[in-house]
Design a protein around this motif. Sequence first.
Motif, PDB file in Angstrom:
ATOM      1  N   CYS A 174       5.574   8.799   2.475  1.00  0.00           N
ATOM      2  CA  CYS A 174       4.314   7.395   2.493  1.00  0.00           C
ATOM      3  C   CYS A 174       4.136   6.450   3.822  1.00  0.00           C
ATOM      4  O   CYS A 174       3.814   6.454   4.494  1.00  0.00           O
ATOM      5  CB  CYS A 174       4.768   6.592   1.232  1.00  0.00           C
ATOM      6  N   GLN A 222       1.043   4.314  -3.337  1.00  0.00           N
ATOM      7  CA  GLN A 222       0.903   5.596  -2.969  1.00  0.00           C
ATOM      8  C   GLN A 222       2.325   6.131  -2.947  1.00  0.00           C
ATOM      9  O   GLN A 222       1.765   7.167  -3.516  1.00  0.00           O
ATOM     10  CB  GLN A 222       0.026   5.519  -0.566  1.00  0.00           C
ATOM     11  N   ASP A 228       0.842  -1.476   0.336  1.00  0.00           N
ATOM     12  CA  ASP A 228       0.415  -0.083   0.502  1.00  0.00           C
ATOM     13  C   ASP A 228       0.935   1.137   0.125  1.00  0.00           C
ATOM     14  O   ASP A 228       0.654   2.291  -0.402  1.00  0.00           O
ATOM     15  CB  ASP A 228      -1.113  -0.109   1.403  1.00  0.00           C
TER      16      ASP A 228
END
Length: 159
Positions: free
Chosen positions: A65, A36, A32
């Motif tokens: 991030c 991102q 993830d």
Amino acid sequence: MSLPPFQTLVDAHWRDVARLAHALAGPNLGDDVAQQAWTQALAAYPRLTSARNLRGWLLTITHRCAMDAHRAARRTVAHEDPASLTAAPTVDGPVAHDDGLWARVAALPDRQREAVVLKYVADLDHRGIATALDTTPAMSRRLVSDALATLRLDREELR
């Protein structure tokens, strides 16, 4: 100034972004975080004024991030084992045989852990580490040095 096509950037650096994301965010959040980072990089890419050190730029975005993911995880109720969030990343090569190393790295203070990961996983120099951590190159040297000293002490205590 002309930037290379974004796909060229992805092809050249996707492994670096993925490795850093997994090292900083753990196996559960690594994908993830990497996604991102690529999304933010794509949005910011047309506004870049220099094509110099695109790898460092991407790794800085990835680091930020990952830190955002850690902050978000602290604000939400965990539905899984919290220990799994700090699990060691999967690593190939000689380091993979020292399971205790990643546990000791995970136990380091946040800034020291981030500096070590940026140095040895993302392969950044101290200037790149300083940029990613928003500090000076001298402080990045100190963070890495202190982390390595702690890891050496921990290793001697295990013997």
